[in-house]
Design an enzyme around this catalytic site. Structure first.
Site, PDB file in Angstrom:
ATOM      1  CD1 TRP A 104      -8.475   8.995  14.704  1.00  0.00           C
ATOM      2  CD2 TRP A 104      -9.168   8.241  16.705  1.00  0.00           C
ATOM      3  NE1 TRP A 104      -8.145   9.936  15.656  1.00  0.00           N
ATOM      4  CE2 TRP A 104      -8.556   9.500  16.883  1.00  0.00           C
ATOM      5  CE3 TRP A 104      -9.661   7.573  17.819  1.00  0.00           C
ATOM      6  CZ2 TRP A 104      -8.445  10.118  18.143  1.00  0.00           C
ATOM      7  CZ3 TRP A 104      -9.553   8.176  19.072  1.00  0.00           C
ATOM      8  CH2 TRP A 104      -8.949   9.436  19.221  1.00  0.00           C
ATOM      9  CG  ASP A 174     -14.948   7.395  13.783  1.00  0.00           C
ATOM     10  OD1 ASP A 174     -15.443   8.547  13.802  1.00  0.00           O
ATOM     11  OD2 ASP A 174     -13.946   7.083  14.461  1.00  0.00           O
ATOM     12  CE  LYS A 198     -10.981  14.959  16.276  1.00  0.00           C
ATOM     13  NZ  LYS A 198     -11.205  13.617  16.772  1.00  0.00           N
TER      14      LYS A 198
HETATM   15  C1  LIG Z   1     -11.120  12.476  17.416  1.00  0.00           C
HETATM   16  C2  LIG Z   1     -11.580  11.205  16.857  1.00  0.00           C
HETATM   17  C3  LIG Z   1     -12.198  10.224  17.647  1.00  0.00           C
HETATM   18  C4  LIG Z   1     -12.348  10.345  19.134  1.00  0.00           C
HETATM   19  O1  LIG Z   1     -13.308  11.259  19.457  1.00  0.00           O
HETATM   20  P1  LIG Z   1     -13.731  11.570  20.969  1.00  0.00           P
HETATM   21  O2  LIG Z   1     -14.929  12.418  20.761  1.00  0.00           O
HETATM   22  O3  LIG Z   1     -12.573  12.277  21.611  1.00  0.00           O
HETATM   23  O4  LIG Z   1     -14.022  10.284  21.657  1.00  0.00           O
HETATM   24  C5  LIG Z   1     -12.642   9.076  17.016  1.00  0.00           C
HETATM   25  N1  LIG Z   1     -12.501   8.901  15.692  1.00  0.00           N
HETATM   26  C6  LIG Z   1     -11.902   9.814  14.905  1.00  0.00           C
HETATM   27  C7  LIG Z   1     -11.786   9.572  13.439  1.00  0.00           C
HETATM   28  C8  LIG Z   1     -11.425  10.999  15.465  1.00  0.00           C
HETATM   29  O5  LIG Z   1     -10.845  11.922  14.676  1.00  0.00           O
END
Ligand SMILES: *Cc1c(COP(=O)(O)O)cnc(C)c1O
Length: 363
Positions: A104, A174, A198
């Protein structure tokens, strides 16, 4: 609720608390005696706005009401933040500095390359991203507009135990796969963001929590909808927000409050992860943890077996028993159990019983 719930270890969208689903079901058709669902009402009406504002207040309150921070509800997932961050923050002659910790982080870095300029502040590529880079090795560029970290690498199963100190350079995180899973000092960060699907609710909304000084003014040469200031100035109601997703986030936040807030969920999450890692470590090598000790995620537990064939058989047998989502991400293979806040301890107990039984009967 009589129907059997799956043992859901999906990485995202992922399990939601049963209590939240049941409450949402109870007020699905008629929300607060309005004669309609919250999905059917104007986002400019008092009922929706109260939910919208409540969700913002709850989020800040879970973080201890830090001074000078604002919550935004955006769309386009965390992936859109990968692009908005460099577009909004990198001025001429600057770069974004990125800690390369896994899949990511790499995606975020690549967007900054397109939208301003990117610099690698540290990397664990030499360890195949199975550890978070040593904090002491992290060095932002002199002309860095910010330092970007990925608090939990969902695919590799690694997580920062502690966050770096970025000095006067704003730290951006993030936190898509571990937001609200543990306590940390949000004041270290200029901005954090997370796709909701998540640990926060359903897909469709992305939560941004930022220092107001970072988002109150944005460059006027980027599209209006992609400026943080647009959403800041309009309380995230510039255009139609994903109202149902935000309503669900508010319910999840209420539930987190009932679990004892961040300290409460953290202690449960540590027990859950501990049970699973102890089972892996105590299996005489039958199961092997993927991430290095010290970088192990308490949200995404990645592990392997002796062969891909054994892993396939494991997944197949697990599915028969009602376990969902144990296959590792297609880019890395192996096995992964995502054990976000909403996954109850009991489900992990059932999983480790299954793992022990599988090992004894197939081993
Ligand atoms: C799932 C995830 C993303 C992407 O998220 P989207 O909402 O599908 O764009 C980005 N960073 C991390 C750490 C993730 O687990």
């Amino acid at each position: 609720m009589l129907s059997k719930r799956a043992y859901n270890f999906n990485a995202g969208p992922a399990a939601l608390p049963l209590e939240v689903l049941e409450r949402a079901q109870a007020e699905f058709v008629d929300f607060r005696e309005s004669g309609m669902s919250i999905m059917e009402m104007s986002h400019r009406g008092v009922i929706y706005e109260s939910v919208h504002n409540e969700a913002q207040e709850r989020l800040l309150s879970l973080f201890g009401n830090p001074e000078g921070y604002k919550v935004l509800f955006l769309q386009g997932g965390a992936s859109t933040q990968f692009a908005m961050i460099p577009m909004n923050f990198i001025s001429a002659g600057q770069v974004g500095s990125y800690v390369m910790s896994g899949s990511w982080a790499d995606k975020a870095y690549k967007e900054a390359k397109l939208a301003g300029g990117a610099h690698v502040a540290a990397s664990s590529e030499d360890k195949s991203f199975l550890a978070i880079p040593d904090l002491k090795s992290i060095q932002a560029a002199d002309n860095a507009a910010y330092l970007h970290v990925t608090s939990n690498e969902t695919i590799e199963g690694t997580q920062y135990a502690e966050f770096p100190d970025s000095g006067s350079i704003p730290l951006i995180g993030d936190m898509s796969s571990d937001i609200l899973s543990r306590s940390f000092d949000i004041n270290k960060f200029g901005l954090i963001y997370a796709g909701a699907q998540k640990n926060l609710g359903p897909s469709g909304v992305t939560v941004v929590i930022a220092k107001e000084e970072m988002i109150a003014e944005s460059p006027s040469n980027i599209p209006t909808i992609l400026r943080y200031s647009t959403h800041y100035n309009n309380n995230s109601l510039y255009n139609t927000p994903p109202s149902y997703s935000i309503y669900m986030v508010n319910e999840v936040l209420k539930w987190i409050g009932e679990q004892g807030g961040l300290a409460g969920v953290e202690s449960k999450n540590r027990d859950k992860a501990g049970l699973l890692y102890n089972t892996i470590d105590g299996s005489d090598g039958y199961y092997r943890g993927v991430a290095e000790q010290g970088s192990r995620s308490i949200m995404n537990v990645t592990f392997r077996m002796q062969s891909e064939d054994a892993e396939k058989q494991f997944v197949k047998a697990a599915e028969k028993e009602g376990f969902i989502g144990l296959k590792g991400h297609r880019s890395v293979g192996g096995l992964r159990a995502s054990i976000y806040n909403a996954v109850p301890y009991e489900n992990i107990k059932v999983l480790v019983d299954f793992m022990n039984h599988f090992r004894q009967t197939q081993g």
